[in-house]
Design a protein around this motif. Structure first.
Motif, PDB file in Angstrom:
ATOM      1  N   VAL A   1       0.866  -1.177   0.000  1.00 35.68           N
ATOM      2  CA  VAL A   1       0.000   0.000   0.000  1.00 35.68           C
ATOM      3  C   VAL A   1       0.902   1.226   0.000  1.00 35.68           C
ATOM      4  CG1 VAL A   1      -1.756   1.304   1.257  1.00 35.68           C
ATOM      5  CG2 VAL A   1      -1.850  -1.200   1.215  1.00 35.68           C
ATOM      6  N   ALA A   2       0.696   2.108  -0.962  1.00 32.11           N
ATOM      7  CA  ALA A   2       1.495   3.333  -1.067  1.00 32.11           C
ATOM      8  C   ALA A   2       0.663   4.523  -0.623  1.00 32.11           C
ATOM      9  CB  ALA A   2       1.979   3.538  -2.506  1.00 32.11           C
ATOM     10  N   ARG A   3       1.328   5.518  -0.081  1.00 28.46           N
ATOM     11  CA  ARG A   3       0.630   6.720   0.361  1.00 28.46           C
ATOM     12  C   ARG A   3       1.153   7.916  -0.424  1.00 28.46           C
ATOM     13  NH1 ARG A   3       0.096   7.760   6.692  1.00 28.46           N
ATOM     14  NH2 ARG A   3       2.345   8.112   6.515  1.00 28.46           N
ATOM     15  N   ALA A   4       0.212   8.672  -1.013  1.00 29.71           N
ATOM     16  CA  ALA A   4       0.563   9.818  -1.839  1.00 29.71           C
ATOM     17  C   ALA A   4       0.262  11.110  -1.093  1.00 29.71           C
ATOM     18  CB  ALA A   4      -0.216   9.783  -3.148  1.00 29.71           C
ATOM     19  N   THR A   5       1.215  12.021  -1.087  1.00 24.27           N
ATOM     20  CA  THR A   5       0.983  13.327  -0.482  1.00 24.27           C
ATOM     21  C   THR A   5      -0.136  14.064  -1.202  1.00 24.27           C
ATOM     22  OG1 THR A   5       3.324  13.428   0.114  1.00 24.27           O
ATOM     23  CG2 THR A   5       2.074  15.489   0.183  1.00 24.27           C
ATOM     24  N   ASN A   6      -0.167  13.932  -2.524  1.00 29.95           N
ATOM     25  CA  ASN A   6      -1.219  14.528  -3.343  1.00 29.95           C
ATOM     26  C   ASN A   6      -1.632  13.503  -4.391  1.00 29.95           C
ATOM     27  OD1 ASN A   6      -2.284  16.036  -5.807  1.00 29.95           O
ATOM     28  ND2 ASN A   6      -2.178  17.716  -4.326  1.00 29.95           N
ATOM     29  N   LEU A   7      -2.856  13.007  -4.306  1.00 32.75           N
ATOM     30  CA  LEU A   7      -3.287  11.930  -5.196  1.00 32.75           C
ATOM     31  C   LEU A   7      -3.320  12.373  -6.652  1.00 32.75           C
ATOM     32  CD1 LEU A   7      -4.293   9.042  -5.502  1.00 32.75           C
ATOM     33  CD2 LEU A   7      -6.620   9.856  -5.091  1.00 32.75           C
ATOM     34  N   THR A   8      -3.750  13.601  -6.914  1.00 31.26           N
ATOM     35  CA  THR A   8      -3.816  14.082  -8.296  1.00 31.26           C
ATOM     36  C   THR A   8      -2.430  14.094  -8.942  1.00 31.26           C
ATOM     37  OG1 THR A   8      -5.732  15.464  -7.757  1.00 31.26           O
ATOM     38  CG2 THR A   8      -4.535  15.986  -9.774  1.00 31.26           C
TER      39      THR A   8
END
Length: 313
Positions: A220-227
């Motif tokens: 599972v990866a976490r994005a600071t900004n999904l866009t």
């Protein structure tokens, strides 16, 4: 004669009407508890000292790529977490706890798994650790989850000679939905899940349980900004497909599922956010002849992942 009577009454021996106390004294008391749980043992004193230090220590602050530790509180939740293989670092057990079946099972599960510290702590310490929650004498510490970077998911797929198949979640806040998506990604050969850093579900104990152990092998990866993360995928040649009730096409007509693709699933009810929806290359819908207005994230992701796996098979 009175003197003789007093001597007779002072003789030692079993008394009539003992109520079976001697028989009870011969009964077994169950398996010997671990050294950390035996009062007076050196390991017990060390465990108590560590528990007091941990209880006084402020909760660790999360940082990029890493969540903060979590506490599972209560006898049933602790036993269920241990049964489902939720990662754990320490099992705290209250001193002088009523040793019922759930306590014994929790201790046995922790011992069988290995690598879980057993700490005995007085009730006031557990009360402070849990902010006064009804812990029932059992507290399980879940270590921080190590998140991947969104780029790692695509890189790992290409390293294996496969086209990336990734699911991104937009506004999904229920950890059980995240766990269900992780389980579906694992079942259909996907390469991971991307979640936003804020206002989104993370890999909690609840997510681990719902994933039925597949979270151990599905990153599972976490994005600071999904866009921005989706735009980065597009620059790598990966097609971004968003699920929407008013999508222009049905999933069965989308040939893009045969190649490198990111499937974006929004929250039930609200769907995709505006910016994320505008970033998608395609917006597709799942046909539902039964008339349901929407599906939860776990079910919707499973349907699209099955279609992608069928086309790739």
């Amino acid at each position: 004669m009175a003197t003789n009577n007093r001597r007779m009454s002072g003789k030692k021996g079993a008394q009539v009407g003992s109520g079976g106390q001697r028989r009870k004294g011969l009964e077994g008391k169950g398996p010997t508890p671990p050294a950390e749980m035996r009062k007076g043992h050196k390991k017990n004193r060390v465990a108590n000292a560590k528990a007091r230090q941990t209880a006084r220590r402020p909760a660790p602050r999360g940082r990029a790529g890493r969540s903060s530790s979590e506490l599972v509180v209560g006898r049933n939740p602790v036993v269920e977490a241990l049964r489902e293989g939720v990662p754990a670092s320490t099992l705290y057990v209250q001193q002088f706890i009523d040793n019922d079946e759930r306590v014994r099972e929790a201790l046995q599960l922790a011992a069988d798994r290995g690598g879980i510290n057993l700490m005995e702590a007085p009730r006031p310490e557990l009360d402070r650790m849990t902010n006064g929650l009804n812990h029932q004498g059992l507290v399980l510490q879940v270590p921080p989850y190590e998140y991947a970077h969104p780029e790692d998911l695509a890189s790992a797929a290409y390293d294996d000679g496969e086209d990336p198949l990734i699911v991104a979640l937009d506004g999904v806040t229920d950890p059980r939905n995240l766990g269900a998506v992780v389980r579906s990604v694992s079942a259909f050969g996907g390469h991971g899940v991307v979640v936003p850093e804020r206002r989104a579900a993370g890999m909690t104990a609840g997510a681990w349980k719902t994933s039925a152990g597949t979270a151990a092998r599905t990153p599972v990866a976490r994005a600071t900004n999904l866009t921005r993360a989706l735009e980065a995928y597009k620059k790598q040649g990966i097609v971004v497909v968003g699920l929407a009730a008013d999508g222009e096409a049905e999933i069965g007509d989308l040939e893009a599922l045969e190649g490198p693709v990111v499937i974006v699933v929004g929250s039930e009810g609200k769907g995709l956010s505006r910016l994320v929806g505008e970033t998608c290359d395609f917006r597709v819908r799942i046909p539902m002849p039964g008339g349901a207005e929407s599906l939860n994230a776990g079910v919707a992701a499973g349907v699209v992942l099955y279609e992608a796996a069928r086309r790739r098979g």
